[in-house]
Design a protein around this motif. Sequence first.
Motif, PDB file in Angstrom:
ATOM      1  N   HIS A 108       0.853  -1.188   0.000  1.00 43.89           N
ATOM      2  CA  HIS A 108       0.000   0.000   0.000  1.00 43.89           C
ATOM      3  C   HIS A 108       0.888   1.237   0.000  1.00 43.89           C
ATOM      4  N   VAL A 109       0.639   2.136  -0.942  1.00 39.38           N
ATOM      5  CA  VAL A 109       1.392   3.385  -1.020  1.00 39.38           C
ATOM      6  C   VAL A 109       0.869   4.331   0.058  1.00 39.38           C
ATOM      7  N   ILE A 110       1.701   4.558   1.079  1.00 45.95           N
ATOM      8  CA  ILE A 110       1.308   5.433   2.190  1.00 45.95           C
ATOM      9  C   ILE A 110       1.449   6.888   1.793  1.00 45.95           C
ATOM     10  N   SER A 111       2.581   7.214   1.169  1.00 44.05           N
ATOM     11  CA  SER A 111       2.842   8.559   0.653  1.00 44.05           C
ATOM     12  C   SER A 111       3.913   8.429  -0.415  1.00 44.05           C
ATOM     13  N   GLU A 112       4.214   9.501  -1.074  1.00 45.32           N
ATOM     14  CA  GLU A 112       5.240   9.448  -2.111  1.00 45.32           C
ATOM     15  C   GLU A 112       6.583   9.022  -1.504  1.00 45.32           C
ATOM     16  N   GLY A 113       7.143   7.940  -2.011  1.00 45.54           N
ATOM     17  CA  GLY A 113       8.418   7.451  -1.505  1.00 45.54           C
ATOM     18  C   GLY A 113       8.316   6.573  -0.280  1.00 45.54           C
ATOM     19  N   LEU A 114       7.096   6.199   0.144  1.00 44.99           N
ATOM     20  CA  LEU A 114       6.923   5.341   1.317  1.00 44.99           C
ATOM     21  C   LEU A 114       5.811   4.329   1.051  1.00 44.99           C
ATOM     22  N   THR A 115       6.160   3.046   1.136  1.00 48.53           N
ATOM     23  CA  THR A 115       5.218   1.963   0.861  1.00 48.53           C
ATOM     24  C   THR A 115       5.241   0.946   1.990  1.00 48.53           C
ATOM     25  N   GLY A 116       4.075   0.568   2.450  1.00 50.96           N
ATOM     26  CA  GLY A 116       3.959  -0.522   3.403  1.00 50.96           C
ATOM     27  C   GLY A 116       3.663  -1.816   2.668  1.00 50.96           C
ATOM     28  N   TYR A 117       4.122  -2.949   3.206  1.00 54.26           N
ATOM     29  CA  TYR A 117       3.918  -4.216   2.511  1.00 54.26           C
ATOM     30  C   TYR A 117       3.845  -5.365   3.506  1.00 54.26           C
ATOM     31  N   LEU A 118       3.352  -6.505   3.019  1.00 55.33           N
ATOM     32  CA  LEU A 118       3.324  -7.726   3.823  1.00 55.33           C
ATOM     33  C   LEU A 118       3.502  -8.927   2.917  1.00 55.33           C
ATOM     34  N   LYS A 119       3.899 -10.037   3.530  1.00 57.55           N
ATOM     35  CA  LYS A 119       3.979 -11.316   2.839  1.00 57.55           C
ATOM     36  C   LYS A 119       3.607 -12.415   3.816  1.00 57.55           C
ATOM     37  N   LEU A 120       2.748 -13.326   3.366  1.00 57.71           N
ATOM     38  CA  LEU A 120       2.344 -14.478   4.168  1.00 57.71           C
ATOM     39  C   LEU A 120       2.431 -15.701   3.272  1.00 57.71           C
ATOM     40  N   GLU A 121       3.296 -16.649   3.644  1.00 63.19           N
ATOM     41  CA  GLU A 121       3.594 -17.782   2.764  1.00 63.19           C
ATOM     42  C   GLU A 121       3.568 -19.093   3.537  1.00 63.19           C
ATOM     43  N   PHE A 122       3.003 -20.115   2.915  1.00 68.28           N
ATOM     44  CA  PHE A 122       2.953 -21.456   3.494  1.00 68.28           C
ATOM     45  C   PHE A 122       3.662 -22.421   2.549  1.00 68.28           C
ATOM     46  N   GLY A 148       4.036 -22.882   8.268  1.00 65.61           N
ATOM     47  CA  GLY A 148       4.402 -21.549   7.848  1.00 65.61           C
ATOM     48  C   GLY A 148       5.798 -21.487   7.284  1.00 65.61           C
ATOM     49  N   ASP A 149       6.006 -20.571   6.345  1.00 65.67           N
ATOM     50  CA  ASP A 149       7.327 -20.355   5.789  1.00 65.67           C
ATOM     51  C   ASP A 149       7.798 -18.947   6.109  1.00 65.67           C
ATOM     52  N   GLN A 150       7.134 -17.957   5.538  1.00 65.92           N
ATOM     53  CA  GLN A 150       7.485 -16.572   5.799  1.00 65.92           C
ATOM     54  C   GLN A 150       6.228 -15.767   6.129  1.00 65.92           C
ATOM     55  N   ALA A 151       6.365 -14.854   7.077  1.00 66.78           N
ATOM     56  CA  ALA A 151       5.267 -13.966   7.437  1.00 66.78           C
ATOM     57  C   ALA A 151       5.874 -12.690   7.996  1.00 66.78           C
ATOM     58  N   TYR A 152       5.699 -11.578   7.286  1.00 66.82           N
ATOM     59  CA  TYR A 152       6.321 -10.340   7.764  1.00 66.82           C
ATOM     60  C   TYR A 152       5.592  -9.118   7.211  1.00 66.82           C
ATOM     61  N   VAL A 153       5.818  -7.992   7.872  1.00 60.91           N
ATOM     62  CA  VAL A 153       5.343  -6.698   7.410  1.00 60.91           C
ATOM     63  C   VAL A 153       6.547  -5.773   7.315  1.00 60.91           C
ATOM     64  N   GLY A 154       6.423  -4.722   6.520  1.00 59.74           N
ATOM     65  CA  GLY A 154       7.559  -3.832   6.381  1.00 59.74           C
ATOM     66  C   GLY A 154       7.200  -2.493   5.785  1.00 59.74           C
ATOM     67  N   LEU A 155       8.179  -1.593   5.809  1.00 58.32           N
ATOM     68  CA  LEU A 155       8.108  -0.283   5.169  1.00 58.32           C
ATOM     69  C   LEU A 155       9.338  -0.123   4.284  1.00 58.32           C
ATOM     70  N   PHE A 164      14.566   5.759   2.151  1.00 61.99           N
ATOM     71  CA  PHE A 164      15.413   5.559   3.325  1.00 61.99           C
ATOM     72  C   PHE A 164      15.962   4.136   3.404  1.00 61.99           C
ATOM     73  N   GLY A 165      15.380   3.204   2.626  1.00 64.76           N
ATOM     74  CA  GLY A 165      15.760   1.807   2.704  1.00 64.76           C
ATOM     75  C   GLY A 165      14.546   0.931   2.972  1.00 64.76           C
ATOM     76  N   ASP A 166      14.746  -0.132   3.781  1.00 62.57           N
ATOM     77  CA  ASP A 166      13.695  -1.118   4.016  1.00 62.57           C
ATOM     78  C   ASP A 166      13.767  -1.586   5.465  1.00 62.57           C
ATOM     79  N   VAL A 167      12.630  -1.568   6.158  1.00 65.15           N
ATOM     80  CA  VAL A 167      12.530  -2.104   7.514  1.00 65.15           C
ATOM     81  C   VAL A 167      11.509  -3.223   7.502  1.00 65.15           C
ATOM     82  N   ARG A 168      11.901  -4.402   8.016  1.00 72.08           N
ATOM     83  CA  ARG A 168      11.052  -5.586   7.959  1.00 72.08           C
ATOM     84  C   ARG A 168      10.941  -6.208   9.340  1.00 72.08           C
ATOM     85  N   LEU A 169       9.720  -6.681   9.696  1.00 73.81           N
ATOM     86  CA  LEU A 169       9.471  -7.314  10.989  1.00 73.81           C
ATOM     87  C   LEU A 169       8.680  -8.597  10.789  1.00 73.81           C
ATOM     88  N   GLY A 170       9.171  -9.712  11.366  1.00 70.23           N
ATOM     89  CA  GLY A 170       8.439 -10.972  11.275  1.00 70.23           C
ATOM     90  C   GLY A 170       9.363 -12.153  11.116  1.00 70.23           C
TER      91      GLY A 170
END
Length: 362
Positions: free
Chosen positions: A78-92, A110-117, A121-127
């Motif tokens: 989801h495009v939060i603002s110009e130059g900033l995007t939130g994302y997720l991945k859920l994989e089995f 489960g294999d991968q499950a995370y959210v990020g921005l 500035f780069g990429d921040v991922r949690l999960g």
Amino acid sequence: MKKTLLATAIAGALAASGAQAATVYNQDGTKLDIYGNIQIAYFDIETAVENDAGEVVGAESRDQIADNGTTFGFAAEHVISEGLTGYLKLEFDDIKADEMKTATDANDSGDQAYVGLKGNFGDVRLGSYDQLIDDWIQDPITNNEGFDVSDSTTAHGGGANQETDKVTYTSPSFSGFQFAVGTQYKGDAEQENIDDSSSASAFGGVKYTAGAFSIAAVYDNLENLQYTDTDTGEVDSVGNQYGITAQYTVDTLRLSAKVERFDSDIEDGDDTNFYALGARYGYGNGDIYAAYQYVDVGAGTFLSELDESLQDEQDRDETYNEVILGANYNISDAMYVWSEYAMYDREFDEKDALGVGVTYLF
């Protein structure tokens, strides 16, 4: 298992055409995709035979048709603002396509499950997701379908635990330089913490890319992979792992080299060095690939190896020569077949194996 360069290329091409993943929603800056694959393989593996005392006295060939990592997943952004995007991945990935059932234990499916921005500035991922040392150091040597050379993660046997409860920051590229830092946090309510206290690990890496050449270095202190000393009862981490990998690509040929180490803190554990070379060539309808690795169990540090090379080889605990050979063929834009042979140089030829399989991606 892991995708080959061919599979990754197919996935990328299909994504670009809109066929690889089914976009079920794309409106007002929000996009949701569904994707997956079916992977089925035949394996014939030399398996250890033990006597009544639990000692390995030989190996015998055992074969099976098996699921090879069938995956179903969701990806959203989801495009939060110009130059900033939130994302997720859920994989089995424990769907068991060969037996038409899912894992009986939901914790194993489960294999991968995370959210990020991500943004300028780069990429921040949690999960939960693959280890940095896997992505930057190990995969360039063998990111195969059925068999890989061993590495510092297989040496300590805690790879799955390294994928959970993590946060990672990955920088943008600064004139070819990039870095990543992160931590794995296990709170005192986690069952993995056998000493009932909170613990945070530290891992990080740097990468430099110049045209067709790249080099990366990664360190992980494995603080949250713990064991109990059977003599003292003290709880400690299993050790540390680190490595360096270089890659060079010429047209459709990729060459890679790796130096990797596991420093063991485990009682009666072994420090282990890994020296590997890999090559992968795209011939048009697929890839052919190979890897060679020298494994030195009970080895000294990288620098001390220069001195130890003058000593008798018998001073070492164990050494192995590992070889992986493979090829795949693209049947269509979404389907390919593959074949691999693995030789691990163990006693009685244990673990030596042959595999063939088919993968369909959507």
